[in-house]
Design a protein around this motif. Structure first.
Motif, PDB file in Angstrom:
ATOM      1  N   GLY A  11       0.834  -1.202  -0.012  1.00  0.00           N
ATOM      2  CA  GLY A  11       0.028  -0.033   0.022  1.00  0.00           C
ATOM      3  C   GLY A  11       0.589   1.252  -0.027  1.00  0.00           C
ATOM      4  N   GLN A  65      -2.165   9.024   5.914  1.00  0.00           N
ATOM      5  CA  GLN A  65      -3.131   8.195   5.391  1.00  0.00           C
ATOM      6  C   GLN A  65      -2.598   7.040   4.930  1.00  0.00           C
ATOM      7  OE1 GLN A  65      -6.008  10.032   2.574  1.00  0.00           O
ATOM      8  NE2 GLN A  65      -6.978  11.370   4.211  1.00  0.00           N
ATOM      9  N   ALA A  66      -3.153   5.892   5.339  1.00  0.00           N
ATOM     10  CA  ALA A  66      -2.773   4.590   5.118  1.00  0.00           C
ATOM     11  C   ALA A  66      -3.732   3.987   4.193  1.00  0.00           C
ATOM     12  CB  ALA A  66      -2.523   3.591   6.409  1.00  0.00           C
ATOM     13  N   VAL A  67      -3.348   3.934   2.836  1.00  0.00           N
ATOM     14  CA  VAL A  67      -4.010   3.217   1.745  1.00  0.00           C
ATOM     15  C   VAL A  67      -3.683   2.075   1.129  1.00  0.00           C
ATOM     16  CG1 VAL A  67      -5.015   4.088  -0.598  1.00  0.00           C
ATOM     17  CG2 VAL A  67      -4.227   5.791   1.072  1.00  0.00           C
ATOM     18  N   THR A  68      -4.566   1.059   1.083  1.00  0.00           N
ATOM     19  CA  THR A  68      -4.109  -0.269   0.448  1.00  0.00           C
ATOM     20  C   THR A  68      -4.042  -0.141  -1.072  1.00  0.00           C
ATOM     21  OG1 THR A  68      -6.546  -0.986  -0.162  1.00  0.00           O
ATOM     22  CG2 THR A  68      -5.848  -1.436   2.070  1.00  0.00           C
ATOM     23  N   GLU A 113      -8.121   1.428  -0.993  1.00  0.00           N
ATOM     24  CA  GLU A 113      -9.219   1.687   0.288  1.00  0.00           C
ATOM     25  C   GLU A 113      -8.259   2.381   1.274  1.00  0.00           C
ATOM     26  OE1 GLU A 113     -11.086  -1.310   3.651  1.00  0.00           O
ATOM     27  OE2 GLU A 113     -10.520  -2.043   1.768  1.00  0.00           O
ATOM     28  N   ILE A 133      -7.443   2.987   4.715  1.00  0.00           N
ATOM     29  CA  ILE A 133      -7.417   2.220   6.189  1.00  0.00           C
ATOM     30  C   ILE A 133      -7.742   3.231   7.339  1.00  0.00           C
ATOM     31  CG2 ILE A 133      -6.147   0.924   7.880  1.00  0.00           C
ATOM     32  CD1 ILE A 133      -4.635  -0.021   5.452  1.00  0.00           C
ATOM     33  N   GLY A 134      -7.041   4.305   7.179  1.00  0.00           N
ATOM     34  CA  GLY A 134      -7.169   5.366   8.422  1.00  0.00           C
ATOM     35  C   GLY A 134      -6.290   6.406   8.225  1.00  0.00           C
ATOM     36  N   ALA A 176      -0.123  -0.025   9.880  1.00  0.00           N
ATOM     37  CA  ALA A 176      -1.617  -0.128   9.672  1.00  0.00           C
ATOM     38  C   ALA A 176      -1.497  -1.123   8.459  1.00  0.00           C
ATOM     39  CB  ALA A 176      -2.294   0.813   9.842  1.00  0.00           C
ATOM     40  N   ILE A 177      -0.886  -0.658   7.635  1.00  0.00           N
ATOM     41  CA  ILE A 177      -0.971  -1.386   6.141  1.00  0.00           C
ATOM     42  C   ILE A 177      -0.458  -2.729   6.264  1.00  0.00           C
ATOM     43  CG2 ILE A 177       0.041  -1.350   3.805  1.00  0.00           C
ATOM     44  CD1 ILE A 177       0.242   1.732   4.237  1.00  0.00           C
ATOM     45  N   VAL A 204      -3.038  -4.979   7.789  1.00  0.00           N
ATOM     46  CA  VAL A 204      -4.055  -5.328   7.129  1.00  0.00           C
ATOM     47  C   VAL A 204      -3.544  -6.277   6.089  1.00  0.00           C
ATOM     48  CG1 VAL A 204      -5.642  -4.486   5.346  1.00  0.00           C
ATOM     49  CG2 VAL A 204      -5.334  -3.043   7.415  1.00  0.00           C
TER      50      VAL A 204
END
Length: 60
Positions: free
Chosen positions: A22, A33-36, A40, A42-43, A54-55, A58
């Motif tokens: 991500g 921002q964490a993004v897949t 998406e 994540i937060g 966080a990535i 997930v």
């Protein structure tokens, strides 16, 4: 005071080996921002490390 939209100032890719997990988007307001890979969100996090963890969590 009116809040304006945040802009991405840094886009960091997060990998495990050669596999892209991500991205961490650092915004001009200091959020990360964490993004897949699929886009998406994540937060939002206070640091790059928190967002990248966080990535990784997930994707695991």
């Amino acid at each position: 005071m009116k809040r304006t939209a945040s802009k991405v100032i840094v886009d960091l890719a997060v990998y495990e080996g050669r596999q892209l997990l991500g991205h961490v988007l650092e915004m001009d307001d200091g959020e990360h921002q964490a993004v897949t890979v699929d886009g998406e969100i994540i937060g939002s996090f206070r640091s790059r490390i928190e967002a990248s963890k966080a990535i990784s969590g997930v994707a695991a």
